[in-house]
Design an enzyme around this catalytic site. Structure first.
Site, PDB file in Angstrom:
ATOM      1  CG  HIS A  77      -3.358   8.686  47.080  1.00  0.00           C
ATOM      2  ND1 HIS A  77      -3.125   8.030  45.907  1.00  0.00           N
ATOM      3  CD2 HIS A  77      -4.574   9.274  46.958  1.00  0.00           C
ATOM      4  CE1 HIS A  77      -4.172   8.203  45.107  1.00  0.00           C
ATOM      5  NE2 HIS A  77      -5.066   8.963  45.711  1.00  0.00           N
TER       6      HIS A  77
HETATM    7  P1  TYD Z   1      -9.168   8.152  46.415  1.00  0.00           P
HETATM    8  O1  TYD Z   1      -8.390   7.216  45.568  1.00  0.00           O
HETATM    9  O2  TYD Z   1      -8.581   8.565  47.730  1.00  0.00           O
HETATM   10  O3  TYD Z   1      -9.543   9.460  45.594  1.00  0.00           O
HETATM   11  P2  TYD Z   1      -8.599  10.548  44.874  1.00  0.00           P
HETATM   12  O4  TYD Z   1      -7.202  10.030  44.866  1.00  0.00           O
HETATM   13  O5  TYD Z   1      -9.161  10.686  43.509  1.00  0.00           O
HETATM   14  O6  TYD Z   1      -8.725  11.827  45.615  1.00  0.00           O
HETATM   15  O7  TYD Z   1     -10.611   7.507  46.656  1.00  0.00           O
HETATM   16  C1  TYD Z   1     -11.658   8.210  47.285  1.00  0.00           C
HETATM   17  C2  TYD Z   1     -12.617   7.198  47.891  1.00  0.00           C
HETATM   18  O8  TYD Z   1     -13.199   6.376  46.884  1.00  0.00           O
HETATM   19  C3  TYD Z   1     -11.951   6.271  48.895  1.00  0.00           C
HETATM   20  O9  TYD Z   1     -12.846   6.123  49.990  1.00  0.00           O
HETATM   21  C4  TYD Z   1     -11.854   4.949  48.190  1.00  0.00           C
HETATM   22  C5  TYD Z   1     -12.961   5.001  47.162  1.00  0.00           C
HETATM   23  N1  TYD Z   1     -12.600   4.310  45.919  1.00  0.00           N
HETATM   24  C6  TYD Z   1     -13.147   3.071  45.632  1.00  0.00           C
HETATM   25  O10 TYD Z   1     -13.950   2.510  46.410  1.00  0.00           O
HETATM   26  N2  TYD Z   1     -12.812   2.454  44.456  1.00  0.00           N
HETATM   27  C7  TYD Z   1     -11.935   3.009  43.576  1.00  0.00           C
HETATM   28  O11 TYD Z   1     -11.636   2.415  42.511  1.00  0.00           O
HETATM   29  C8  TYD Z   1     -11.353   4.294  43.904  1.00  0.00           C
HETATM   30  C9  TYD Z   1     -10.382   4.953  42.974  1.00  0.00           C
HETATM   31  C10 TYD Z   1     -11.718   4.891  45.082  1.00  0.00           C
END
Ligand code: TYD
Length: 138
Positions: free
Chosen positions: A52
């Site tokens: 993303h």
């Molecule tokens: P995501 O940012 O998509 O993970 P990555 O980029 O590390 O693969 O986040 C994964 C899940 O965690 C998503 O459902 C949102 C949640 N999340 C939070 O609730 N708070 C946060 O600060 C972060 C980074 C993620």
């Protein structure tokens, strides 16, 4: 935003026979206020994270333990960074697509973020990212 604006920041390191110490102050060692800290751990072999971009959010990503790769894309160029030092942080400004893979066993990925969590700040579709990047160049 260009991946040329993404930089490895060499963090302060106080070496000591008792163990080394590094520290990070917002707006001093990173070019933003630190509003949130999160970390990835217990990442299974072969897993991929990220996938993303963010509209406003800036981040500093550190391999606090072990190693992993960060792939950055700005819509024109791609660059892969191998992160394997606790005193190197990769600064990623807004509107850069990132993917993380190649996590070593037991690795820990620490992320310092410039904003609190906001799902509306994410662009999770790569085609949508490319469209937005194209719009900003016009
Ligand atoms: P995501 O940012 O998509 O993970 P990555 O980029 O590390 O693969 O986040 C994964 C899940 O965690 C998503 O459902 C949102 C949640 N999340 C939070 O609730 N708070 C946060 O600060 C972060 C980074 C993620």
């Amino acid at each position: 935003m260009s991946i040329k604006n993404c930089q490895i920041i060499d963090l302060p390191k106080i070496t000591d026979s008792r163990g080394n110490l590094s520290f990070i102050e917002g707006n001093v060692h990173v070019p933003f206020d630190i509003k949130r800290v999160y970390y990835l751990y217990d990442v299974p072999g072969g897993a991929e994270r990220g996938g993303h971009a963010h509209i406003k959010l800036q981040q500093l990503i550190i391999a606090i333990s072990g190693s992993f790769d960060i792939i950055l894309k700005d819509g024109f160029e791609t660059k892969r960074y191998h992160m394997n030092r606790s005193y190197y942080g990769l600064h990623i400004p807004s509107m850069i697509w990132r993917e993380l893979d190649n996590f070593s066993s037991g690795s820990v990925c620490l992320v310092l973020a410039s904003t609190v969590y906001e799902e509306s700040d994410y662009i999770r579709d790569y085609r949508q990212f490319l469209l937005k990047v194209g719009e900003s160049k016009q």
